[in-house]
Write a protein that holds these residues in place. Sequence first.
Motif, PDB file in Angstrom:
ATOM      1  N   ARG A  82       2.685  49.644 -10.307  1.00 46.99           N
ATOM      2  CA  ARG A  82       4.007  49.028 -10.473  1.00 46.99           C
ATOM      3  C   ARG A  82       4.343  48.136  -9.284  1.00 46.99           C
ATOM      4  O   ARG A  82       4.905  47.057  -9.450  1.00 46.99           O
ATOM      5  CB  ARG A  82       5.074  50.098 -10.690  1.00 46.99           C
ATOM      6  N   LEU A  83       3.998  48.587  -8.081  1.00 49.55           N
ATOM      7  CA  LEU A  83       4.241  47.762  -6.897  1.00 49.55           C
ATOM      8  C   LEU A  83       3.449  46.456  -6.976  1.00 49.55           C
ATOM      9  O   LEU A  83       3.971  45.388  -6.643  1.00 49.55           O
ATOM     10  CB  LEU A  83       3.883  48.534  -5.622  1.00 49.55           C
ATOM     11  N   HIS A  96       3.623  40.639  -7.954  1.00 48.15           N
ATOM     12  CA  HIS A  96       3.186  39.498  -8.764  1.00 48.15           C
ATOM     13  C   HIS A  96       4.381  38.801  -9.425  1.00 48.15           C
ATOM     14  O   HIS A  96       4.407  37.575  -9.551  1.00 48.15           O
ATOM     15  CB  HIS A  96       2.180  39.960  -9.825  1.00 48.15           C
ATOM     16  N   MET A  97       5.375  39.583  -9.834  1.00 49.88           N
ATOM     17  CA  MET A  97       6.555  39.037 -10.499  1.00 49.88           C
ATOM     18  C   MET A  97       7.576  38.469  -9.514  1.00 49.88           C
ATOM     19  O   MET A  97       8.568  37.866  -9.924  1.00 49.88           O
ATOM     20  CB  MET A  97       7.211  40.126 -11.360  1.00 49.88           C
ATOM     21  N   GLY A  98       7.361  38.685  -8.226  1.00 53.19           N
ATOM     22  CA  GLY A  98       8.240  38.106  -7.214  1.00 53.19           C
ATOM     23  C   GLY A  98       9.422  38.958  -6.796  1.00 53.19           C
ATOM     24  O   GLY A  98      10.323  38.469  -6.122  1.00 53.19           O
ATOM     25  N   LYS A 103      14.900  37.599  -5.214  1.00 55.83           N
ATOM     26  CA  LYS A 103      14.872  37.980  -6.631  1.00 55.83           C
ATOM     27  C   LYS A 103      15.037  39.485  -6.795  1.00 55.83           C
ATOM     28  O   LYS A 103      15.776  39.953  -7.664  1.00 55.83           O
ATOM     29  CB  LYS A 103      13.563  37.504  -7.271  1.00 55.83           C
ATOM     30  N   GLY A 104      14.382  40.268  -5.950  1.00 58.43           N
ATOM     31  CA  GLY A 104      14.514  41.715  -5.991  1.00 58.43           C
ATOM     32  C   GLY A 104      15.921  42.178  -5.637  1.00 58.43           C
ATOM     33  O   GLY A 104      16.467  43.075  -6.270  1.00 58.43           O
TER      34      GLY A 104
END
Length: 87
Positions: free
Chosen positions: A33-34, A39-41, A80-81
Amino acid sequence: MFKDILLKLAVGGVAVPMLAAELGLSPDQLRERLRMMEHMGYIAGGAACTPVDTPPLCACCSGCICSSQELPARYLLTDKGRRLIRS
């Protein structure tokens, strides 16, 4: 699940096995998941933890029992996070 992980990372460092147990995942599931989140930013890999002389052997996470040769990578929230945990 991503938001739960981000919330834990935002509070401060924690060792992967401890975080995985808190989330009801295996360490391998959490690492996957990390990787996806990076990868998704949502997160970015940071510098490895800084070794210290007394347990825990790294200063960035609680419960770490890593040797100085295998200090874990750190993950930092991206903008983004941070937006995701505020939503």
